[in-house]
Design a protein around this motif. Structure first.
Motif, mmCIF file in Angstrom:
data_model
loop_
_atom_site.group_PDB
_atom_site.id
_atom_site.type_symbol
_atom_site.label_atom_id
_atom_site.label_comp_id
_atom_site.label_asym_id
_atom_site.label_seq_id
_atom_site.Cartn_x
_atom_site.Cartn_y
_atom_site.Cartn_z
ATOM 1 N N TYR A 286 33.190 39.490 49.752
ATOM 2 C CA TYR A 286 34.250 38.523 49.481
ATOM 3 C C TYR A 286 33.750 37.292 48.734
ATOM 4 C CZ TYR A 286 37.239 41.412 52.423
ATOM 5 O OH TYR A 286 37.972 42.452 52.937
ATOM 6 N N ARG A 287 32.503 37.309 48.307
ATOM 7 C CA ARG A 287 32.017 36.286 47.377
ATOM 8 C C ARG A 287 32.041 36.794 45.934
ATOM 9 N NH1 ARG A 287 27.640 33.922 50.954
ATOM 10 N NH2 ARG A 287 26.064 35.016 49.739
ATOM 11 N N ALA A 288 32.545 38.001 45.718
ATOM 12 C CA ALA A 288 32.541 38.589 44.380
ATOM 13 C C ALA A 288 33.395 37.766 43.422
ATOM 14 C CB ALA A 288 33.062 40.019 44.438
ATOM 15 N N THR A 289 32.945 37.654 42.192
ATOM 16 C CA THR A 289 33.664 36.885 41.175
ATOM 17 C C THR A 289 34.363 37.779 40.149
ATOM 18 O OG1 THR A 289 31.625 36.688 39.886
ATOM 19 C CG2 THR A 289 32.144 34.901 41.411
ATOM 20 N N LEU A 291 36.145 42.141 39.929
ATOM 21 C CA LEU A 291 36.371 43.381 40.664
ATOM 22 C C LEU A 291 35.161 44.303 40.566
ATOM 23 C CD1 LEU A 291 38.623 44.439 42.420
ATOM 24 C CD2 LEU A 291 39.559 45.636 40.429
ATOM 25 N N ARG A 292 34.513 44.320 39.413
ATOM 26 C CA ARG A 292 33.280 45.107 39.283
ATOM 27 C C ARG A 292 32.230 44.596 40.252
ATOM 28 N NH1 ARG A 292 29.754 45.338 33.755
ATOM 29 N NH2 ARG A 292 29.710 43.094 34.177
ATOM 30 N N ASP A 293 32.116 43.276 40.386
ATOM 31 C CA ASP A 293 31.171 42.677 41.325
ATOM 32 C C ASP A 293 31.536 43.038 42.764
ATOM 33 O OD1 ASP A 293 29.052 41.081 42.218
ATOM 34 O OD2 ASP A 293 30.284 39.270 42.262
ATOM 35 N N PHE A 294 32.849 43.079 43.060
ATOM 36 C CA PHE A 294 33.285 43.443 44.409
ATOM 37 C C PHE A 294 32.799 44.839 44.768
ATOM 38 C CE2 PHE A 294 36.432 45.622 47.094
ATOM 39 C CZ PHE A 294 36.415 44.809 48.213
ATOM 40 N N TRP A 295 32.959 45.791 43.856
ATOM 41 C CA TRP A 295 32.572 47.164 44.170
ATOM 42 C C TRP A 295 31.069 47.374 44.131
ATOM 43 C CZ3 TRP A 295 35.094 50.524 46.818
ATOM 44 C CH2 TRP A 295 36.472 50.421 46.903
ATOM 45 N N ARG A 296 30.342 46.417 43.641
ATOM 46 C CA ARG A 296 28.882 46.463 43.776
ATOM 47 C C ARG A 296 28.431 45.912 45.124
ATOM 48 N NH1 ARG A 296 27.222 44.166 37.755
ATOM 49 N NH2 ARG A 296 27.433 46.166 36.632
ATOM 50 N N ARG A 297 29.353 45.281 45.839
ATOM 51 C CA ARG A 297 29.026 44.661 47.121
ATOM 52 C C ARG A 297 29.733 45.340 48.302
ATOM 53 N NH1 ARG A 297 27.725 38.934 46.845
ATOM 54 N NH2 ARG A 297 27.350 38.216 44.729
ATOM 55 N N TRP A 298 30.849 46.019 48.055
ATOM 56 C CA TRP A 298 31.651 46.623 49.126
ATOM 57 C C TRP A 298 31.368 48.124 49.189
ATOM 58 C CZ3 TRP A 298 35.136 44.966 52.837
ATOM 59 C CH2 TRP A 298 35.870 45.976 53.464
ATOM 60 N N MET A 369 35.427 33.698 31.836
ATOM 61 C CA MET A 369 36.270 33.162 32.894
ATOM 62 C C MET A 369 35.414 32.274 33.792
ATOM 63 S SD MET A 369 38.611 35.199 35.717
ATOM 64 C CE MET A 369 39.581 35.955 34.399
ATOM 65 N N PRO A 370 35.898 31.070 34.120
ATOM 66 C CA PRO A 370 35.156 30.220 35.052
ATOM 67 C C PRO A 370 34.912 30.937 36.373
ATOM 68 C CG PRO A 370 36.942 28.996 34.012
ATOM 69 C CD PRO A 370 37.130 30.428 33.636
ATOM 70 N N THR A 371 33.765 30.682 36.969
ATOM 71 C CA THR A 371 33.369 31.396 38.184
ATOM 72 C C THR A 371 34.404 31.253 39.292
ATOM 73 O OG1 THR A 371 31.030 31.109 37.647
ATOM 74 C CG2 THR A 371 31.574 31.591 39.937
ATOM 75 N N PHE A 372 34.871 30.034 39.514
ATOM 76 C CA PHE A 372 35.817 29.828 40.619
ATOM 77 C C PHE A 372 37.124 30.564 40.357
ATOM 78 C CE2 PHE A 372 39.239 27.498 42.792
ATOM 79 C CZ PHE A 372 38.780 27.597 44.103
ATOM 80 N N LEU A 373 37.597 30.557 39.122
ATOM 81 C CA LEU A 373 38.820 31.280 38.799
ATOM 82 C C LEU A 373 38.614 32.781 38.973
ATOM 83 C CD1 LEU A 373 41.721 31.303 37.779
ATOM 84 C CD2 LEU A 373 40.825 31.313 35.423
ATOM 85 N N GLY A 374 37.440 33.277 38.564
ATOM 86 C CA GLY A 374 37.136 34.689 38.750
ATOM 87 C C GLY A 374 37.137 35.073 40.217
ATOM 88 N N TRP A 375 36.537 34.225 41.053
ATOM 89 C CA TRP A 375 36.520 34.491 42.497
ATOM 90 C C TRP A 375 37.941 34.476 43.060
ATOM 91 C CZ3 TRP A 375 38.171 31.295 46.519
ATOM 92 C CH2 TRP A 375 37.916 31.789 47.810
ATOM 93 N N LEU A 377 40.905 34.996 41.543
ATOM 94 C CA LEU A 377 41.713 36.139 41.110
ATOM 95 C C LEU A 377 41.232 37.426 41.772
ATOM 96 C CD1 LEU A 377 42.140 35.343 37.305
ATOM 97 C CD2 LEU A 377 43.826 35.062 39.138
ATOM 98 N N THR A 378 39.920 37.579 41.898
ATOM 99 C CA THR A 378 39.381 38.779 42.551
ATOM 100 C C THR A 378 39.805 38.839 44.006
ATOM 101 O OG1 THR A 378 37.450 38.776 41.085
ATOM 102 C CG2 THR A 378 37.266 40.036 43.126
ATOM 103 N N ALA A 379 39.661 37.723 44.716
ATOM 104 C CA ALA A 379 40.045 37.686 46.128
ATOM 105 C C ALA A 379 41.528 37.974 46.295
ATOM 106 C CB ALA A 379 39.697 36.323 46.731
ATOM 107 N N LEU A 380 42.361 37.390 45.430
ATOM 108 C CA LEU A 380 43.806 37.607 45.530
ATOM 109 C C LEU A 380 44.148 39.078 45.281
ATOM 110 C CD1 LEU A 380 46.544 36.220 45.968
ATOM 111 C CD2 LEU A 380 46.649 35.852 43.486
ATOM 112 N N PHE A 381 43.510 39.673 44.279
ATOM 113 C CA PHE A 381 43.767 41.083 43.973
ATOM 114 C C PHE A 381 43.358 41.972 45.143
ATOM 115 C CE2 PHE A 381 42.566 45.257 42.414
ATOM 116 C CZ PHE A 381 43.610 45.580 41.555
#
Length: 473
Positions: A286-289, A291-298, A369-375, A377-381
């Motif tokens: 849940y720190r992923a910035t 969706l690709r980063d999320f699936w590298r962590r989940w 994309m700014p890091t915080f915005l990326g985080w 949008l990823t979290a919301l998705f």
């Protein structure tokens, strides 16, 4: 049950020997460790057969009638593995692949496929609900990984005992992690208690076990109590308020994380006690910035499986952008179907496939994309798509989405304390693996974990004991 209403969240089974049960923690595990230590010291040649035997006892405890399925699966695939290098005609591997998938489909997807067929007017096929053998998705994928690599010349031939242990090793047979042969088989010949770091490994294994238990008992299970009633109400056709929808959606976001990562921590810790290092499966997802980063962590081991055995064979990124986006969509849609026999799971996987494809197009366009915005949008998705994963039908999901969008009564009584604490631990804290390996071993730390273990046992005895979520997949 309609094709869009999987019953995965309502499965009733005989009691398994859960990692969070007294029979496992106070009987099976201590006995297994004593037997393993005795074999390692006095009969090293008996260590691997003993681990195979213990794994079969562990699996058979759930329902001994399914033990022959696991044994037959190991025996048949082991025979195929021995015969595969000698076959020049090429039919054995696709037959083995089809056979493994057919067995999985018969137990997991027969009712789902019948329901899909019944959408055609006049079909009228009976719905068949078979009891899903625990771990069948995981041990089927282990067979596929090994046979695929063996056929490609990447995997060595394994004897019957090592192959059986690779497939059935009890810390990971029920819900992973998905372990590639190259990550574990080379450890089978070690003398784990003669290593210079043996005591440290055992200590860290016990700490991982306690941390995983704590995540499940103190975070995952309390969140389940706030999530389940809301999704059950939605499934029953009742209106869901905005407060209830956000409580259930955010609650499930962290429930599934602490439930599954807690199981994984326990699996890694238990394996360490027996001298086996399993791969990590979570890295603060849940720190992923992106969706690709999320699936590298989940569920990292599943992500690697999908990449190596589906996405790359589908063409990967080698045949242009259109093929890459299509391969991502197909891979994630099949990944969703693997999670459950229902169209809501398929939709969840397809949504992630579309999201990953959009990320490819964004990067190909050179956009930033700014890091915080990326985080954000990823979290919301991720949070919004978890609704499809958890809901038992599209109608139930729609009821939740209406609440999330404010198209329902506002409601009240949002239980924010447990969710806020869970969010802080999940987002700010390090992974359990990283935290345990940073802690310096000492007596005070050991005493603190011993006290925590006793508290967890008291909590287990006092409350309802929830099955691990991924046992149903």
């Amino acid at each position: 049950m309609s094709a869009g209403a999987p019953n995965a969240w309502k499965v009733v089974r005989p009691p398994a020997m859960l990692f969070n049960s007294f029979v496992f923690l106070l009987a099976f595990l201590p006995a297994a460790l004593v037997l393993h230590a005795a074999a390692e010291r006095f009969r090293p040649d008996a260590r691997l057969p003993l681990l195979v035997g213990l794994s079969l006892v562990f699996y058979g405890w759930w329902d001994w009638r399914f033990l022959p399925l696991l044994v037959a699966s190991i025996g048949v695939n082991g025979w195929i593995a021995r015969a595969l290098p000698r076959r020049a005609d090429g039919w054995l591997f696709p037959a083995a692949l089809a056979g493994n998938l057919a067995v999985l489909a018969a137990f997991k997807y027969l009712g789902f496929l019948a329901d899909l067929a019944n959408l055609i007017p006049g079909m009228g096929l009976p719905h068949v609900d078979l009891v899903l053998p625990l771990g069948i998705s995981f041990f089927t994928f282990h067979h596929i990984m090994y046979l695929t690599d063996l056929r490609a010349g990447r995997a060595p031939a394994l004897g019957p005992t090592k192959y059986a242990l690779y497939i059935a090793f009890f810390p990971q047979v029920l819900a992973g992690p998905l372990v590639r042969w190259s990550e574990i088989v080379h450890q089978f010949d070690e003398r784990p208690y003669r290593r210079p770091d043996a005591a440290e490994r055992i200590g860290r294994g016990l700490m991982l076990l306690v941390v995983g238990l704590s995540k499940k008992v103190f975070l995952g299970d309390p969140l389940a109590a706030t999530v389940n009633p809301v999704f059950q109400a939605a499934a029953a056709g009742h209106a869901v308020t905005t407060a209830e929808a956000w409580q259930a959606t955010l609650g499930f976001t962290f429930q599934i994380y602490f439930d599954f990562s807690g199981y994984t921590d326990m699996a890694l810790g238990i394996a360490l006690l027996f001298g086996i290092v399993l791969p990590q499966n979570f890295d603060v997802p849940y720190r992923a910035t992106s969706l690709r980063d999320f699936w590298r962590r989940w569920h990292m081991t599943l992500s690697r499986f999908l990449r190596d055995y589906l996405y790359i064979p589908f063409g990967g990124n080698r045949r242009g952008v259109a093929m890459q986006v299509g391969a991502l969509f197909a891979t994630m849609t099949l990944g969703g179907l693997w999670h459950g026999a229902g169209l809501t799971f398929v939709a969840w996987g397809a949504a992630h496939g579309l999201g990953l494809g959009a990320g490819v197009l964004w990067r190909r366009a050179g956009a930033r994309m700014p890091t915080f915005l990326g985080w954000t949008l990823t979290a919301l998705f991720v949070v919004l798509t978890w609704v499809l994963f958890r809901a038992t039908s599209f109608e139930a999901a729609l009821a939740i989405y209406k609440g999330l969008l404010g198209l329902a009564e506002p409601g009240s009584g949002f239980k924010w304390r447990t969710i806020l604490f869970a969010a802080a631990v999940a987002i700010v804290g390090p992974s359990a693996w990283a935290a345990i390996h940073r802690l310096p071993p000492n007596r005070w730390l050991a005493a603190a974990f011993a006290v925590l273990f006793v508290i967890v046992l008291l909590k287990i005895g006092d409350d309802a004991n929830y099955e691990f979520i991924y046992f149903q997949f």
